[in-house]
Scaffold this active site. Structure first.
Site, PDB file in Angstrom:
ATOM      1  N   CYS A 114      -3.004 -13.984  16.699  1.00 22.96           N
ATOM      2  CA  CYS A 114      -2.668 -12.692  16.737  1.00 22.96           C
ATOM      3  C   CYS A 114      -3.862 -11.997  17.370  1.00 22.96           C
ATOM      4  CB  CYS A 114      -2.192 -11.969  15.544  1.00 22.96           C
ATOM      5  SG  CYS A 114      -0.670 -12.608  14.830  1.00 22.96           S
ATOM      6  N   HIS A 248      -2.928  -4.263  17.201  1.00 24.76           N
ATOM      7  CA  HIS A 248      -2.000  -5.385  16.982  1.00 24.76           C
ATOM      8  C   HIS A 248      -0.787  -5.000  16.252  1.00 24.76           C
ATOM      9  CE1 HIS A 248       0.028  -9.143  16.446  1.00 24.76           C
ATOM     10  NE2 HIS A 248      -0.619  -8.984  15.273  1.00 24.76           N
ATOM     11  N   ASN A 278       6.311  -8.342  15.208  1.00 23.93           N
ATOM     12  CA  ASN A 278       4.795  -9.030  15.535  1.00 23.93           C
ATOM     13  C   ASN A 278       5.115 -10.020  16.686  1.00 23.93           C
ATOM     14  OD1 ASN A 278       2.377 -10.043  15.661  1.00 23.93           O
ATOM     15  ND2 ASN A 278       2.366 -10.413  13.434  1.00 23.93           N
TER      16      ASN A 278
HETATM   17  N1  COA Z   1      13.347  -8.996   1.829  1.00 23.41           N
HETATM   18  C1  COA Z   1      13.525  -8.552   0.568  1.00 23.41           C
HETATM   19  N2  COA Z   1      12.589  -9.044  -0.354  1.00 23.41           N
HETATM   20  C2  COA Z   1      11.552  -9.941   0.351  1.00 23.41           C
HETATM   21  C3  COA Z   1      11.453 -10.250   1.634  1.00 23.41           C
HETATM   22  C4  COA Z   1      12.400  -9.872   2.531  1.00 23.41           C
HETATM   23  N3  COA Z   1      12.375 -10.060   3.881  1.00 23.41           N
HETATM   24  N4  COA Z   1      10.410 -10.823   1.848  1.00 23.41           N
HETATM   25  C5  COA Z   1       9.655 -10.969   0.616  1.00 23.41           C
HETATM   26  N5  COA Z   1      10.066 -10.140  -0.299  1.00 23.41           N
HETATM   27  C6  COA Z   1      10.089 -10.184  -1.675  1.00 23.41           C
HETATM   28  C7  COA Z   1       9.174 -11.364  -2.045  1.00 23.41           C
HETATM   29  O1  COA Z   1       9.951 -12.296  -2.620  1.00 23.41           O
HETATM   30  C8  COA Z   1       8.550 -10.522  -3.551  1.00 23.41           C
HETATM   31  O2  COA Z   1       9.506 -10.938  -4.390  1.00 23.41           O
HETATM   32  P1  COA Z   1       9.254 -10.815  -6.038  1.00 23.41           P
HETATM   33  O3  COA Z   1       8.181  -9.681  -6.451  1.00 23.41           O
HETATM   34  O4  COA Z   1      10.373 -11.107  -6.806  1.00 23.41           O
HETATM   35  O5  COA Z   1       8.426 -12.235  -5.813  1.00 23.41           O
HETATM   36  C9  COA Z   1       8.536  -9.146  -3.152  1.00 23.41           C
HETATM   37  O6  COA Z   1       9.388  -8.958  -1.999  1.00 23.41           O
HETATM   38  C10 COA Z   1       7.210  -8.522  -2.774  1.00 23.41           C
HETATM   39  O7  COA Z   1       6.288  -9.668  -2.016  1.00 23.41           O
HETATM   40  P2  COA Z   1       5.282  -9.326  -1.365  1.00 23.41           P
HETATM   41  O8  COA Z   1       4.889 -10.640  -0.476  1.00 23.41           O
HETATM   42  O9  COA Z   1       4.080  -9.072  -2.346  1.00 23.41           O
HETATM   43  O10 COA Z   1       5.633  -8.154  -0.385  1.00 23.41           O
HETATM   44  P3  COA Z   1       4.607  -7.134   0.653  1.00 23.41           P
HETATM   45  O11 COA Z   1       4.584  -5.775   0.062  1.00 23.41           O
HETATM   46  O12 COA Z   1       3.343  -7.904   0.704  1.00 23.41           O
HETATM   47  O13 COA Z   1       5.220  -7.360   1.983  1.00 23.41           O
HETATM   48  C11 COA Z   1       4.908  -8.327   3.977  1.00 23.41           C
HETATM   49  C12 COA Z   1       5.310  -8.540   2.554  1.00 23.41           C
HETATM   50  C13 COA Z   1       4.862  -9.790   4.684  1.00 23.41           C
HETATM   51  C14 COA Z   1       5.622  -7.462   4.776  1.00 23.41           C
HETATM   52  C15 COA Z   1       3.359  -7.945   3.904  1.00 23.41           C
HETATM   53  O14 COA Z   1       2.447  -8.843   2.914  1.00 23.41           O
HETATM   54  C16 COA Z   1       2.616  -8.290   5.175  1.00 23.41           C
HETATM   55  O15 COA Z   1       2.903  -7.616   6.124  1.00 23.41           O
HETATM   56  N6  COA Z   1       1.568  -8.991   5.261  1.00 23.41           N
HETATM   57  C17 COA Z   1       0.649  -9.051   6.348  1.00 23.41           C
HETATM   58  C18 COA Z   1       1.367  -9.949   7.454  1.00 23.41           C
HETATM   59  C19 COA Z   1       0.521  -9.957   8.725  1.00 23.41           C
HETATM   60  O16 COA Z   1       0.103  -9.087   9.080  1.00 23.41           O
HETATM   61  N7  COA Z   1       0.733 -11.209   9.317  1.00 23.41           N
HETATM   62  C20 COA Z   1       0.208 -11.524  10.350  1.00 23.41           C
HETATM   63  C21 COA Z   1      -1.096 -11.273  10.726  1.00 23.41           C
HETATM   64  S1  COA Z   1      -1.367 -10.998  12.378  1.00 23.41           S
END
Ligand code: COA
Length: 321
Positions: A114, A248, A278
């Site tokens: 990214c 980004h 993204n």
């Molecule tokens: N819809 C509904 N629920 C979802 C989901 C979706 N699309 N994706 C994940 N969940 C659930 C998970 O299963 C988890 O459930 P559980 O508590 O029963 O296990 C819950 O939501 C929380 O998951 P978590 O991963 O802790 O959520 P989060 O608040 O961290 O959000 C992201 C997830 C991916 C949106 C977030 O972590 C993120 O944006 N991370 C950075 C990603 C990034 O920047 N990547 C690229 C770098 S360039």
């Protein structure tokens, strides 16, 4: 004479097909409300079967060349940032070079996930300042729709396809004020895309992107705060000197955290994530292109670009446009 890089023109391309959150919710257990609240994304673009990183790069590149008033033959350097190349080799930059009908100028890819556009811009800037190039094309182009697991709700909702391009040239006036790039390979397993042609000698990692989203999120927010400080300090500038933040686009919550650190109102932050998701290495040049073309970013203004991604690899570029 002092040699600096200056931004001559930008371009962008988004595939036609729109995929909404509601459409994704028909195939995996998620909802528009969850995706919007946790990420800020409402829809993303998906490349058509015939489209590739190089075909999208060509459209964005031609637009950037037009904006710069240049022909492909004027280029002496082409750098493409992509994590989703058409082929493992030759580089997507070589395929783009052929599409543009250019021969012999150095063309290669940069792989920094990214943060790829910032890394590629930094490399092009070094070439220009060293006198090894006069006009460089820097492109970020991605088709993440082909490497995400569409049955994994934690990752498939996040990404989109597209390409953004910038043409930079040599000037005796400061344009690109500084670039800063860093990597830390100890985090490689928190976010990666396997190479399906190589099972790593140990195990088959499949063919889809894998991410520990929560871990990535926490480290991204801290690291981006540091890179902002590093950039301001290197230029002897204050937070209030920045006119625009072009981040980004990984998650609206990461973007707002960085804006808050800069004490910047969101009206001064270029946000495209809502409609694009993204797009990895393409997100910054796409956002930059949009804000230049709609007149938000004006000549003479100071623009801070920053990115964080797999590796981890992160960086920033400060531009006096
Ligand atoms: N819809 C509904 N629920 C979802 C989901 C979706 N699309 N994706 C994940 N969940 C659930 C998970 O299963 C988890 O459930 P559980 O508590 O029963 O296990 C819950 O939501 C929380 O998951 P978590 O991963 O802790 O959520 P989060 O608040 O961290 O959000 C992201 C997830 C991916 C949106 C977030 O972590 C993120 O944006 N991370 C950075 C990603 C990034 O920047 N990547 C690229 C770098 S360039």
């Amino acid at each position: 004479m002092s040699r600096y890089s200056t931004l001559l023109g930008t371009g962008g391309y988004l595939p036609e097909t729109i995929l909404t959150n509601d459409q994704i919710a028909q195939t995996v257990e998620t909802s528009d409300a969850w995706i919007v609240e946790r990420t800020g994304i409402r829809q993303r673009r998906i490349a058509a079967p015939h489209e590739t990183a190089s075909s999208m790069a060509e459209i964005a590149a031609r637009q950037a060349l037009d904006a710069a008033g240049l022909e492909p033959g004027d280029l002496d350097l082409i750098i493409v940032a992509t994590g989703t190349p058409d082929r493992i080799f030759p580089s997507t930059a070589c395929l783009l070079q052929q599409r543009l009908g250019v021969r012999e100028c150095a063309s290669f890819d940069v792989q920094a996930a990214c943060s790829g556009f910032i890394f590629a811009l930094s490399v092009a800037d070094q070439f220009i300042r060293a006198g090894s190039a006069r006009r460089a094309l820097v492109v970020g182009s991605e088709v993440y729709s082909r490497i995400v697991d569409w049955s994994d709700r934690a990752t498939c909702v996040l990404f989109g396809d597209g390409a953004g391009a910038a043409v930079i040239g040599v000037s005796d006036q400061p344009g690109l004020l500084s670039t800063h790039i860093h990597s830390d390979g100890q985090y490689q397993n928190l976010l990666y895309a396997p190479n399906p042609a190589n099972n790593n000698g140990l195990r088959d990692e499949g063919r889809f992107l894998k991410m520990e989203g929560n871990e990535v999120f926490k480290i991204a927010v801290n690291t981006l705060g540091r890179i902002v400080d590093e950039t301001l300090e290197a230029n002897g500038l204050d937070k209030s000197d920045i006119d625009w933040l072009v981040p980004h686009q990984a998650n609206i919550r990461i973007i707002t955290a960085t804006a808050k650190k800069l004490r910047m109102p969101m009206a001064r932050v270029v946000v495209t994530i809502e409609n694009q998701g993204n797009t990895s290495a393409a997100s910054i040049p796409l956002a930059l292109n949009e804000a230049i073309r709609d007149g938000r970013i004006r000549r003479g203004q100071t623009v801070l670009m920053e990115a964080f991604g797999a590796g981890f690899a992160w960086g920033s570029a400060l531009l006096r446009y």
